[in-house]
Write a protein that holds these residues in place. Sequence first.
Motif, mmCIF file in Angstrom:
data_model
loop_
_atom_site.group_PDB
_atom_site.id
_atom_site.type_symbol
_atom_site.label_atom_id
_atom_site.label_comp_id
_atom_site.label_asym_id
_atom_site.label_seq_id
_atom_site.Cartn_x
_atom_site.Cartn_y
_atom_site.Cartn_z
ATOM 1 N N ILE A 1 39.719 40.688 41.950
ATOM 2 C CA ILE A 1 40.402 39.610 42.681
ATOM 3 C C ILE A 1 40.949 38.577 41.707
ATOM 4 O O ILE A 1 42.094 38.130 41.814
ATOM 5 N N LEU A 2 40.146 38.199 40.746
ATOM 6 C CA LEU A 2 40.535 37.133 39.821
ATOM 7 C C LEU A 2 41.703 37.523 38.932
ATOM 8 O O LEU A 2 42.489 36.662 38.533
ATOM 9 N N GLN A 3 41.858 38.815 38.606
ATOM 10 C CA GLN A 3 42.899 39.196 37.661
ATOM 11 C C GLN A 3 44.303 38.887 38.177
ATOM 12 O O GLN A 3 45.205 38.589 37.402
ATOM 13 N N TRP A 4 44.496 38.936 39.515
ATOM 14 C CA TRP A 4 45.795 38.531 40.061
ATOM 15 C C TRP A 4 45.756 37.119 40.646
ATOM 16 O O TRP A 4 46.772 36.422 40.656
ATOM 17 N N ALA A 5 44.590 36.661 41.097
ATOM 18 C CA ALA A 5 44.504 35.321 41.683
ATOM 19 C C ALA A 5 44.753 34.237 40.638
ATOM 20 O O ALA A 5 45.282 33.164 40.967
ATOM 21 N N PHE B 1 38.212 37.549 29.279
ATOM 22 C CA PHE B 1 37.197 37.969 30.249
ATOM 23 C C PHE B 1 37.757 39.015 31.211
ATOM 24 O O PHE B 1 37.099 40.010 31.526
ATOM 25 N N ILE B 2 38.991 38.805 31.691
ATOM 26 C CA ILE B 2 39.577 39.719 32.661
ATOM 27 C C ILE B 2 39.884 41.075 32.022
ATOM 28 O O ILE B 2 39.648 42.137 32.616
ATOM 29 N N VAL C 1 31.632 31.004 37.074
ATOM 30 C CA VAL C 1 31.812 29.569 37.328
ATOM 31 C C VAL C 1 33.092 29.071 36.672
ATOM 32 O O VAL C 1 33.881 28.323 37.282
ATOM 33 N N PHE C 2 33.344 29.495 35.424
ATOM 34 C CA PHE C 2 34.549 29.035 34.712
ATOM 35 C C PHE C 2 35.820 29.509 35.422
ATOM 36 O O PHE C 2 36.734 28.707 35.687
ATOM 37 N N LEU C 3 35.901 30.804 35.733
ATOM 38 C CA LEU C 3 37.129 31.351 36.296
ATOM 39 C C LEU C 3 37.383 30.857 37.718
ATOM 40 O O LEU C 3 38.518 30.487 38.057
ATOM 41 N N TRP C 4 36.343 30.827 38.538
ATOM 42 C CA TRP C 4 36.552 30.360 39.909
ATOM 43 C C TRP C 4 36.803 28.856 39.964
ATOM 44 O O TRP C 4 37.548 28.381 40.838
ATOM 45 N N GLU D 1 33.478 43.234 32.295
ATOM 46 C CA GLU D 1 33.273 43.717 33.659
ATOM 47 C C GLU D 1 32.258 42.810 34.340
ATOM 48 O O GLU D 1 31.161 42.579 33.825
ATOM 49 N N PHE D 2 32.638 42.269 35.509
ATOM 50 C CA PHE D 2 31.773 41.363 36.253
ATOM 51 C C PHE D 2 32.237 41.344 37.704
ATOM 52 O O PHE D 2 33.352 41.795 38.017
#
Length: 523
Positions: free
Chosen positions: A66-70, A55-56, A272-275, A60-61
């Motif tokens: 933020i999520l790619q490093w978090a 996904f990362i 929802v999945f990633l967070w 694109e979303f």
Amino acid sequence: MPILALVMSAFSVDESGSFQHLIDTVLLDYTLTTLHVIAGVLLLSFCFALPSAWFIACCEFPSRGILQWALMLPLALPPYIIAIVYTDFLDFSGPVQQLLRHLMHCQSVNDYYFPDIRTTNGAIVILSLSLYPYLYLLLRGAFLGQSGGLFQAARTLGLSPLQAFRRVSLPLSRSAMAVGLSLIAMETLGDFATVNYFAVSTLTTAVYDTWLELGSLTTAAKISSIMLLALVILISLESYSRHKQMIYQRSGATHTDLRFVLTHWKKWAVLVFLWSLLSFAFVLPIGVLVYYAIGYFSESLNSQLWQYTLNSFWLAIIVASLALVVALLVNFYQRLSPGIFSKMSIRLSSLGYAVPGTVVAIGVLIPFTSLDLWINRQLVEFGFSRVGLIFSGSLFILVFGYLMRFSAIAVGSIDSSLAQVSPTLDLASRSLGQSAGQTIARIDLPLIKKGMLTAFILVFIEAMKELPAALLLRPFNFETLATYVYQFVSDEMIEYAALPALLIVLMGLIPFIVVNRLLEKDC
């Protein structure tokens, strides 16, 4: 040397009979439990990391940046810290079960069912939440480097996105997947605190118990050799399974240029999945630790905490500096004198990271304990008094054990940085009259300074978190933050463990962010 000493000790006679007793009673159960934990962690980590990396890298979303490093942040949290947080959170007296009993009007545990986290499956979940970033990092890099044209060609031939992913993207990332899963398997095999806290008996806990409780170094060496053999077999089988697999890709558009734009329910499902993954693996544990650290700040803040923080900090600085020196020596030796011996030096210097911390500790103890005993015997024979345990009873053995364990990280980082420096630069420098040393100092080192800083910081982070080797090798009256936290965890005093645990996270998180920023600038 430590590995050879370990193997030799494993073949020596066990006068105490402890190993035979283990064979007759619990060794098979320990082995099966270890295999169960490793298989479960690999499967669950794969389920966490693979979709996250895809996904990362390829979609694109909102909040992708933020999520790619978090999603890498759980690396800063040692697994045993996540374990104590979730145990306190989900236990019978924790807020989750208290809320359930209130809502369901239950009086006792017999009135309802709630899964027990202190089980083998609980340990699998905790370890997976902590270790999945190893696989996520490698798979994300593999997906980003793949040619997007291959994926698009598969789509034009009638494959659905899922079929194209399964038949094109996944096979191309097999090498990265194998390395990531191998790292997770090694870390799982070497974990002591989490499985011990959950009362899950594995080979790692057996090594610790036989050495510190039974006092049998020979038995600990025999069990460690079994673990080492299992690692060698695992890595060899995986390497052999792909020894004929050669993958070449044409340059062209990458997945970065051809990202899918997610919309409607797909976008919300991915978010929802990633967070949720990030929340369970990092945000919730940190939140609980901060809550306890604030509530018990005055009781936790004392002179001991500062002393142990300084111990951990300076120990990590020393180990990281020595590991960097080793990495520079080994890599420049290979660069200046390429050949079979230089290749062997790279392989041997990288061997320690594949060995669990408890096995490293036993392997280091055996030769240096023998050396101390020999020195004291020689002194007595010549009429001098004993000097005690110079090597095995001092900080030297702890630094040596850490260095054996983590040098591979620095070696790999320097190797990848030097690979980007063209040898023609060295040849040009030598043709202008510069010596090999001057060329290294004036050409190579300035060009790899980011790789050197990355190597130093990564070893520093690992040394701050290391627990099994510290428990077995630390001198008397010497504690690190990791061993200090473990003492409170063992006594079920999570409130007092919160502040030192947060210090471990912060001292690993800040350098981690620095490394990530450096890598982002290089991309």
